[in-house]
Write an enzyme that holds these catalytic residues in place. Structure first.
Site, PDB file in Angstrom:
ATOM      1  CD  GLU A  13      34.884  30.819  41.978  1.00 54.67           C
ATOM      2  OE1 GLU A  13      35.502  31.790  42.494  1.00 54.67           O
ATOM      3  OE2 GLU A  13      35.354  30.135  41.059  1.00 54.67           O
ATOM      4  CE  LYS A  53      34.480  40.745  45.106  1.00 58.96           C
ATOM      5  NZ  LYS A  53      35.572  40.871  46.064  1.00 58.96           N
ATOM      6  NE  ARG A 110      42.957  37.211  42.564  1.00 63.14           N
ATOM      7  CZ  ARG A 110      42.437  37.804  41.498  1.00 63.14           C
ATOM      8  NH1 ARG A 110      41.851  38.994  41.609  1.00 63.14           N
ATOM      9  NH2 ARG A 110      42.473  37.212  40.318  1.00 63.14           N
ATOM     10  NE  ARG A 126      43.413  44.237  42.784  1.00 62.41           N
ATOM     11  CZ  ARG A 126      42.101  44.300  42.568  1.00 62.41           C
ATOM     12  NH1 ARG A 126      41.269  43.858  43.487  1.00 62.41           N
ATOM     13  NH2 ARG A 126      41.606  44.792  41.464  1.00 62.41           N
ATOM     14  CD  GLU A 138      40.223  37.701  48.248  1.00 65.21           C
ATOM     15  OE1 GLU A 138      39.871  38.793  48.736  1.00 65.21           O
ATOM     16  OE2 GLU A 138      40.680  37.591  47.087  1.00 65.21           O
ATOM     17  CG  PHE A 145      39.661  31.878  43.193  1.00 62.61           C
ATOM     18  CD1 PHE A 145      40.046  32.408  41.974  1.00 62.61           C
ATOM     19  CD2 PHE A 145      39.970  32.578  44.342  1.00 62.61           C
ATOM     20  CE1 PHE A 145      40.725  33.607  41.894  1.00 62.61           C
ATOM     21  CE2 PHE A 145      40.638  33.792  44.288  1.00 62.61           C
ATOM     22  CZ  PHE A 145      41.025  34.306  43.052  1.00 62.61           C
ATOM     23  CE  LYS A 163      34.219  44.564  41.188  1.00 60.30           C
ATOM     24  NZ  LYS A 163      35.417  45.079  41.877  1.00 60.30           N
TER      25      LYS A 163
END
Length: 405
Positions: A200, A202, A207, A222, A251, A291, A372
């Site tokens: 996906e 970034k 968040r 988060r 996000e 997501f 990531k």
């Protein structure tokens, strides 16, 4: 649960904070001494202990009664509430012995500092069960789904550790500890460890965990803090959600209302505010790139594989202006992953997120379920989150820190 909250210096779990909002000067007034005396001692708790004249209190107050009185003080609001809070604290302290007064005042000031954390309580609950940390990991996994140590303590006392861990599950309105991504340096390492993956974009945003139920939307950061008031856009998502209750991971990214182009993180983050929210929404509206889905109409989905959760997500969230289901590619080829990542960097994004296609939603930074891929493949990869900073000011230390220079 009340004893646990008090030991942590709280009245409620962090996502449902209840604070006293009393400045140091008001607490000093409640103690009935001058500001100069506080400055000399340097710690509100030690000051309370020092001025409490009786070694042992005649009060028969239980922990529950002390807790309820503290809650009443914290909840007081409206005209004259500050004065009533001062009187309430003064009345409570008069009923306490010096040590109790010390810690109650520190709690009111938000400076308890016993060195406890939720993890400490989880270990303590394991010791309660069998005298060691055997159950800590199991209880921690349960806590990740519903991060409320008060509820966890209640259930362990009632059911025992194993049954409590089995019974605790995701609840709408209580944040789940968010899944976090690990780091691997190269696409080849990623595919070797993870196998077939979804990849996906970034996003360079903030968040947001969205808890939607008909008639109410709550959001959490988060760090599990509630942020609902910051995002009025989400009050209009009912037409996009094909469910009565749902928890989504997303996000939030700001965009230019004139061009529709996404804006830099520095502008997106201006939306995280308590005041001027409507004005900020007009200048920097947000899109929420969704997501993941962790809960749907009474059922937790975190144990389902990502592929299945994605299928449910697409059916649950319709196209619209506020919620946007995040796009992804599927691959087990390092070269495809590398090329996708390169395109995201060229487009001005942070890079890519790589996720195991059959992975569960795993709260916390666990294993290599999510990875990531932010930097190019060189030695800088593990330093991507460093910053340059200028110290603009500081506070003088208080209490144990009062001697720092």
């Amino acid at each position: 649960d009340k004893l646990v909250y008090l030991a942590l210096g709280e009245l409620r779990p962090p996502f449902d904070r209840l604070e006293f909002n009393l400045a140091d000067k008001l607490i000093v007034r409640a103690l009935g001494v001058g500001w100069e005396e506080y400055q000399r001692v340097g710690d509100l708790g030690e000051l309370a202990e020092k001025i409490t004249n009786h070694k042992f209190s005649n009060s028969q107050m239980t922990v529950s009664e002390v807790y309820e009185q503290l809650v009443r003080i914290a909840k007081d609001s409206g005209s004259g509430s500050q004065e009533r809070k001062v009187r309430g604290v003064a009345t409570l302290i008069k009923q306490m012995d010096p040590i109790s007064a010390k810690y109650i005042v520190r709690m009111v000031a938000g400076k308890l500092r016993l060195g406890f954390s939720d993890k400490t309580v989880i270990d303590a609950l394991s010791y309660l069960e069998n005298g060691n940390k055997e159950y800590s990991e199991m209880l921690d996994r349960a806590y990740q789904k519903r991060p409320d140590v008060g509820v966890l303590a209640q259930m362990v006392k009632e059911w025992g550790a194993e049954k409590a861990a089995e019974k605790i599950d995701v609840v709408i309105g209580t944040p789940i500890v968010p899944a976090l991504a690990q780091r691997l340096k190269t696409p080849r390492e990623m595919i070797a460890k993870m196998g077939r993956v979804y990849v996906e974009k970034k996003w360079d945003g903030t968040r947001v965990q969205i808890h939607f139920s008909r008639g109410q939307v709550r959001t959490f950061t988060r760090n599990l803090d509630e942020s609902s008031a910051m995002f009025p856009e989400l009050t209009k998502i009912a037409d996009q959600v094909n469910a009565d209750e749902v928890i989504l991971d997303s996000e939030a990214v700001g965009y230019d209302p004139k061009t529709g182009k996404l804006v830099p993180f520095q502008l997106t983050i201006t939306r995280k505010r308590k005041h001027g929210v409507v004005e900020a929404q007009s200048s920097v509206p947000l899109r929420f790139f969704v997501f993941d889905i962790m809960y749907l109409d009474g059922k937790s989905l975190i144990h389902l594989p990502l592929q299945k959760r994605r299928e449910i997500l697409v059916k649950t969230v319709s196209k619209g202006d506020v919620l946007v289901v995040d796009e992804h590619i599927e691959t087990d080829d390092p070269d495809v992953l590398r090329e996708y990542h390169k395109k995201q960097l060229e487009a001005g994004l942070e890079g890519a997120l790589v996720k195991q296609i059959d992975g569960e939603y795993m709260p916390g930074r666990t294993g290599f379920n999510w990875v990531k891929f932010k930097e190019s493949e060189d030695s800088r990869a593990k330093l991507a989150d460093t910053i340059d900073a200028v110290i603009m000011g500081y506070y003088l230390g208080k209490g144990k820190r009062s001697d720092f220079t």
